[in-house]
Design an enzyme around this catalytic site. Sequence first.
Site, short mmCIF file in Angstrom:
data_model
loop_
_atom_site.label_atom_id
_atom_site.label_comp_id
_atom_site.label_asym_id
_atom_site.label_seq_id
_atom_site.Cartn_x
_atom_site.Cartn_y
_atom_site.Cartn_z
CB ALA A 17 3.29 13.74 85.10
N GLY A 22 8.26 12.97 86.41
CA GLY A 22 7.71 11.67 86.83
C GLY A 22 8.52 10.51 86.29
CD GLU A 74 8.46 12.58 90.96
OE1 GLU A 74 7.69 12.72 90.00
OE2 GLU A 74 8.27 13.15 92.05
CD GLU A 104 8.94 17.28 88.59
OE1 GLU A 104 10.10 17.76 88.71
OE2 GLU A 104 8.71 16.06 88.69
N1 CO8 Z 1 3.86 15.61 78.75
C1 CO8 Z 1 3.17 15.61 77.61
N2 CO8 Z 1 3.74 15.55 76.38
C2 CO8 Z 1 5.08 15.49 76.34
C3 CO8 Z 1 5.88 15.49 77.49
C4 CO8 Z 1 5.21 15.54 78.76
N3 CO8 Z 1 5.87 15.49 79.94
N4 CO8 Z 1 7.17 15.44 77.12
C5 CO8 Z 1 7.18 15.40 75.78
N5 CO8 Z 1 5.92 15.44 75.30
C6 CO8 Z 1 5.49 15.44 73.90
C7 CO8 Z 1 5.73 16.80 73.26
O1 CO8 Z 1 4.67 17.69 73.57
C8 CO8 Z 1 5.77 16.42 71.79
O2 CO8 Z 1 4.46 16.24 71.34
P1 CO8 Z 1 4.00 16.87 69.90
O3 CO8 Z 1 4.85 16.11 68.89
O4 CO8 Z 1 2.55 16.54 69.83
O5 CO8 Z 1 4.33 18.31 69.94
C9 CO8 Z 1 6.44 15.06 71.81
O6 CO8 Z 1 6.30 14.56 73.14
C10 CO8 Z 1 7.92 15.13 71.49
O7 CO8 Z 1 8.52 16.04 72.41
P2 CO8 Z 1 9.48 17.25 71.97
O8 CO8 Z 1 9.17 17.66 70.56
O9 CO8 Z 1 9.36 18.31 73.01
O10 CO8 Z 1 10.87 16.51 72.01
P3 CO8 Z 1 12.31 17.17 72.24
O11 CO8 Z 1 13.28 16.08 71.95
O12 CO8 Z 1 12.45 18.45 71.50
O13 CO8 Z 1 12.36 17.52 73.82
C11 CO8 Z 1 12.00 17.10 76.15
C12 CO8 Z 1 12.25 16.48 74.77
C13 CO8 Z 1 13.20 17.97 76.55
C14 CO8 Z 1 11.84 15.95 77.14
C15 CO8 Z 1 10.73 17.96 76.11
O14 CO8 Z 1 9.70 17.21 75.48
C16 CO8 Z 1 10.22 18.40 77.45
O15 CO8 Z 1 10.72 19.36 78.01
N6 CO8 Z 1 9.19 17.70 77.98
C17 CO8 Z 1 8.57 18.06 79.23
C18 CO8 Z 1 9.42 17.60 80.38
C19 CO8 Z 1 8.79 17.98 81.70
O16 CO8 Z 1 8.60 19.13 82.02
N7 CO8 Z 1 8.49 16.96 82.50
C20 CO8 Z 1 7.91 17.15 83.80
C21 CO8 Z 1 6.44 17.07 83.70
S1 CO8 Z 1 5.64 17.39 85.27
C22 CO8 Z 1 5.84 15.97 86.15
O17 CO8 Z 1 6.45 15.04 85.71
C23 CO8 Z 1 5.21 15.96 87.51
C24 CO8 Z 1 5.42 14.62 88.17
C25 CO8 Z 1 4.42 14.43 89.23
C26 CO8 Z 1 3.95 13.00 89.26
C27 CO8 Z 1 2.71 12.82 89.97
C28 CO8 Z 1 1.57 13.38 89.18
C29 CO8 Z 1 0.28 13.28 89.81
#
Ligand code: CO8
Length: 256
Positions: free
Chosen positions: A64, A107, A110, A130
Amino acid sequence: MSEVMLEHPADGVALVRLNRPEAKNALNLAVRQQLAEHFRALGADPAVRCIVLTGGGECFAAGADIKDMADKGAIDMLLRNVQLYWQAIAVCPKPIIAAVNGYAWGGGCELAMHADIIIAGENASFCQPEIKVGIMPGAGGTQRLTRAVGKFQAMKMILTGKPVSGREAFSMGLCSEVLPDDEVQAAALKMASAIAAMPPIAVAQIKEVVLAGQDISLDAAIMLERKAFQLLFDTEDQKEGMQAFIEKRKPVYKGR
Ligand code: CO8
């Protein structure tokens, strides 16, 4: 350009592709809305017999959109009613194959688990991270993951937030097939074409019985199976399939 692309790469096959590479296909509200609209429409379209869901060759979906949720409160989240978007995918009567390369996190994991079949690349990464951002899975992760891999593997993934690779996911039962990364999408499309050529009423009954049967007693589920099995004997496709076998020819199914 749309954040969710829809293509029809082969007869009876729809390809739904997340297209937000700048955010690792993070599922913001617009993406979820578009996904729901596509799945509702594809589910109702008799020309569509199987759906492939992918994020492309680099990343399935990194979860998400955290930036979209960071400052929100409980009532903001409640009023979003995002379960309605997820439900559109969960109730889609057509078989869904997730073709997973790269991150299927949060997400994204999921979303993949909403599919009926998951084909993953060796270097795919499945994760429920998460807990690391102060929350927990909210789109079925605690339940679908536990049903897929059992309590002990699910608890480990959800409580530690540690990823598993495509290979590990396969050995845990979290995906149906693991392949070299660059073969995933072609394999998913090939499988989708094969399913699209199957008798559609049988396909729909199989999906309905397998999914409904998971959450009811074994006796009730077996009865559901028996009724669906019997029902198929009133389809033209059953007559065609069995006649074609007897005549040693290829069946032609009509979906009737
Ligand atoms: N949300 C928003 N932006 C994201 C997300 C995300 N989940 N993942 C990546 N991005 C963005 C980064 O912020 C970055 O943006 P910017 O260039 O503007 O800084 C861009 O994508 C590229 O990402 P990275 O530079 O971080 O890329 P890396 O290759 O270094 O890392 C990762 C990739 C490991 C995937 C890393 O981006 C990361 O850890 N992302 C977050 C993963 C995460 O925590 N996901 C869980 C989110 S919570 C969730 O999913 C709850 C589900 C509930 C569903 C129901 C909701 C109501």
